[in-house]
Design a protein around this motif. Structure first.
Motif, PDB file in Angstrom:
ATOM      1  N   VAL A 298      41.066  36.550  33.992  1.00  0.00           N
ATOM      2  CA  VAL A 298      42.119  36.190  34.952  1.00  0.00           C
ATOM      3  C   VAL A 298      41.547  36.164  36.367  1.00  0.00           C
ATOM      4  N   LEU A 299      40.768  37.173  36.704  1.00  0.00           N
ATOM      5  CA  LEU A 299      40.211  37.260  38.063  1.00  0.00           C
ATOM      6  C   LEU A 299      39.252  36.113  38.343  1.00  0.00           C
ATOM      7  N   GLN A 300      38.385  35.763  37.368  1.00  0.00           N
ATOM      8  CA  GLN A 300      37.449  34.671  37.617  1.00  0.00           C
ATOM      9  C   GLN A 300      38.170  33.329  37.725  1.00  0.00           C
ATOM     10  N   VAL A 301      39.146  33.096  36.855  1.00  0.00           N
ATOM     11  CA  VAL A 301      39.886  31.835  36.910  1.00  0.00           C
ATOM     12  C   VAL A 301      40.660  31.724  38.222  1.00  0.00           C
ATOM     13  N   MET A 302      41.287  32.819  38.655  1.00  0.00           N
ATOM     14  CA  MET A 302      42.003  32.801  39.933  1.00  0.00           C
ATOM     15  C   MET A 302      41.039  32.550  41.092  1.00  0.00           C
TER      16      MET A 302
ATOM     17  N   LEU B 103      49.416  31.879  38.766  1.00  0.00           N
ATOM     18  CA  LEU B 103      48.632  32.935  38.106  1.00  0.00           C
ATOM     19  C   LEU B 103      48.820  34.277  38.815  1.00  0.00           C
ATOM     20  N   ALA B 104      48.765  34.246  40.165  1.00  0.00           N
ATOM     21  CA  ALA B 104      48.907  35.488  40.923  1.00  0.00           C
ATOM     22  C   ALA B 104      50.297  36.077  40.731  1.00  0.00           C
ATOM     23  N   GLY B 105      51.331  35.223  40.748  1.00  0.00           N
ATOM     24  CA  GLY B 105      52.696  35.713  40.552  1.00  0.00           C
ATOM     25  C   GLY B 105      52.870  36.358  39.189  1.00  0.00           C
TER      26      GLY B 105
END
Length: 640
Positions: A429-433, A462-464
């Protein structure tokens, strides 16, 4: 980073052409837009010379590799002087030796194949066959699949089985009338023409001649550097001829035109040269239509990761260079896939020994990259609580590790599957964001602020979602994961209402809603705004169906580390069982051998996977999230 370039347009006076081109080639920093497909008699001649020398150099290398056990021929100053003075004669001598060697080897290989046929039929004298033929009898040699031969009525034909080789039966027939063989369906073989002993002697004599030829060839091996230097020289001449042939004629050939590209940091030296020549030049900023060559400019550490990015392609000039951004992730992914402190130490030791003893300069950067990746593997292996498949922290642990290492263990990869998978997905998730943040920057650079709103919307979605569900993270038994969950909920709601438990969830929903609006309203910004929401529905469908699959791909980080740890532990258990079963010195030796073989195999498999899977996550999932275009043209300066 991508080095900035200036577009150079050159008009050269035809009388100064050779002088100007030689000067540009000596300068060695300008990428000229030459037509690589152009050809003429001189270009063909130089290409043929390069090809010939390449073949001879490769031939000498093959002979050198095949004769490693032999004493090498030392170079002599007189012969080196001959090489320098008469290089053409030197090449002719090598070509003659190669031709002689190839002829001998080809003749020997043909005889060996004939000898293999004789092994089937056995030792006999071909003259006897001729005597049989002169007496009125005829003969033929046959072969047939053994399955068919077994069904054949042997008594019906004058045949004799000779041998069975690889499921094929070989037999011979002596007959006076061809009608005796009517109905026989078999493949006719060529009768051997020589005796086996005669062939063996001929092959032996050829081997002696080949050995003598190899000894002659070895005299040329110390001078391969001259061949390589000649190839470099000819490549320079080839580049000169191609650029020369690519010049566009203007004013009935009085002026010659060509475009090129100059790195900004070399502008001063280039302008100083151009001011002195019989030419007119123009330096200007590239436009969006220009296909600008790409020269990467990264720090010493990031440069080591550039070959990984080249598995895809170079970025185009106008987009971000992704290497500095994927390098830390790639190293982390590699370490997580290795997932073992012991394996990391082995890889680190191999790279250190390579740095000390390997002389090839071309391998040094890869060994330095290996040092970085293996060091990260040591750190992640400690974090994942694994040392050659055995836990670092556990009740009754086999190896008593010091406390400072035990304190670095974050979770047990083999113990809590849910925690391990969650950790891998959060990294995804962190890399895609992060990738979508880079895509926002890329789109703004290429098309202005509005172009960046759609990827910003995807990031907000994604962040939400991440913020909305982050309450669950606080309960996951991984310190790094708990950090995110507890950080978001550590501020008392009485102090900052927005970041209370309910307020934070509301904030996540708001960010999610903003993201959806941005995607619906700012996709395809070249289209009318009332059309975009309908097109945005397709974009939303792509986000909903595509991104979750991309994020779930990061589970492979957990799966590969888990598989390596379990397999290593299985080899340990087998080794301990053998030790306890046999006992004594024999049991200990067996245990050590199984551990060496098992962990070597596991390390090889795990290392391969630890490169391939992070490479896939980088070039597919991460490059997709940053909107990587690629297909950039490499900067190739016109130089000697």
């Amino acid at each position: 980073m991508i080095e900035k370039m200036k577009k150079l347009s050159l008009l050269i006076y035809h009388g100064s052409k050779d002088h100007i081109l030689n000067g540009l080639q000596n300068l060695g920093v300008i990428h000229l837009e030459a037509n690589k497909s152009v050809t003429n008699e001189n270009i063909i001649k130089v290409k043929d010379e390069i090809s010939t020398i390449h073949k001879l150099d490769k031939f000498l290398t093959v002979v050198k590799d095949e004769t490693k056990g032999k004493k090498s021929i030392e170079e002599s100053s007189s012969k080196r002087e001959f090489v320098k003075k008469d290089f053409t004669k030197f090449l002719e001598n090598i070509e003659k030796e190669k031709e002689h060697y190839d002829t001998l080897v080809s003749e020997r290989d043909n005889l060996k194949r004939e000898r293999e046929i004789l092994d089937i039929w056995g030792e006999f004298d071909p003259e006897v066959l001729e005597e049989i033929k002169s007496s009125g009898l005829q003969y033929k040699f046959y072969s047939m699949p053994s399955s068919q031969f077994g069904k054949l009525d042997i008594s019906a034909y004058p045949i004799e089985k000779v041998a069975v080789v690889k499921g094929v039966t070989y037999f011979v027939s002596f007959f006076s009338d061809p009608k005796d063989l009517e109905g026989l369906s078999a493949t006719e073989e060529r009768p051997p023409l020589k005796r086996a002993s005669a062939l063996d002697k001929t092959i032996h004599d050829l081997n002696i001649k080949i050995e003598h030829s190899v000894n002659n060839i070895m005299e040329y091996i110390p001078y391969q550097d001259e061949l390589k230097a000649e190839i470099v020289k000819l490549n320079g001449l080839l580049d000169f001829d191609i650029v020369n042939a690519s010049l566009e004629s203007e004013l009935d050939g009085k002026l010659l035109f060509i475009n090129g590209w100059v790195p900004n940091k070399t502008l001063k030296s280039v302008e100083e040269f151009l001011e002195k020549g019989d030419l007119i030049y123009l330096l200007e900023e590239p436009t969006s239509e220009d296909n600008v060559p790409v020269k990467l400019k990264n720090g010493k550490v990031v440069t080591l990761f550039e070959p990984i990015g080249k598995f895809h392609s170079l970025p185009i000039y106008t987009e971000l260079e992704p290497t500095p951004f994927f390098a830390p992730f790639f190293a982390l992914f590699f370490g997580l896939c290795i997932g073992d402190l012991g394996y990391g130490l082995v890889l680190f030791t191999v790279c250190v020994l390579g740095m000390l003893f390997v002389k090839s300069k071309g391998l040094k950067p890869f060994l330095l990259l290996g040092l970085i990746l293996s060091f990260v593997s040591i750190c992640t292996g400690t974090m994942l609580n694994s040392f050659f498949g055995e836990p670092i922290v556990a009740e009754g642990a086999t190896i008593p590790f010091p406390d400072f290492i035990k304190n670095l263990v974050f979770f047990n990869l083999n113990g809590d599957m849910y925690a391990s998978m969650t950790f891998a997905i959060i990294i995804g998730v962190l890399q895609v964001m992060f990738g979508f943040i880079l895509q926002v920057i890329n789109k703004i650079k290429a098309g202005g602020i509005q172009a960046g709103f759609q990827p910003l919307g995807t990031f907000c979605i994604l962040a939400g979602l991440f913020i909305t569900i982050s309450k669950m993270l606080a309960g996951v038994e991984i310190p790094l994961v708990q950090f995110f969950g507890k950080l978001l909920y550590s501020v008392p709601s009485s102090d900052i209402t927005l970041f209370g438990m309910e307020g934070l969830r509301f904030t996540g929903v708001v960010i999610l809603g903003v993201g959806v609006l941005l995607v619906l309203l700012f996709n395809n910004i070249d289209k009318p705004i009332f059309v975009r929401p309908f097109l945005g529905l397709w974009e939303m469908y792509s986000i909903v169906t595509g991104i979750p699959g991309d994020i779930l791909s990061y589970i492979r980080l957990f799966a590969l580390g888990l598989a390596g740890g379990l397999l290593g532990n299985a080899f340990n258990q087998i080794a301990f069982m053998l030790r306890d079963g046999i006992g004594g010195v024999g049991g200990i030796i067996g245990m050590v051998l199984i551990m060496i073989f098992g962990h070597s195999l596991n390390l090889a498999l795990t290392s391969l996977g630890a490169f391939v899977h992070p490479l896939r996550l980088t070039l597919l999932e991460f490059y997709k999230s940053i909107g990587f275009t690629g297909g950039g043209k490499a900067y190739a300066p016109f130089k000697k």
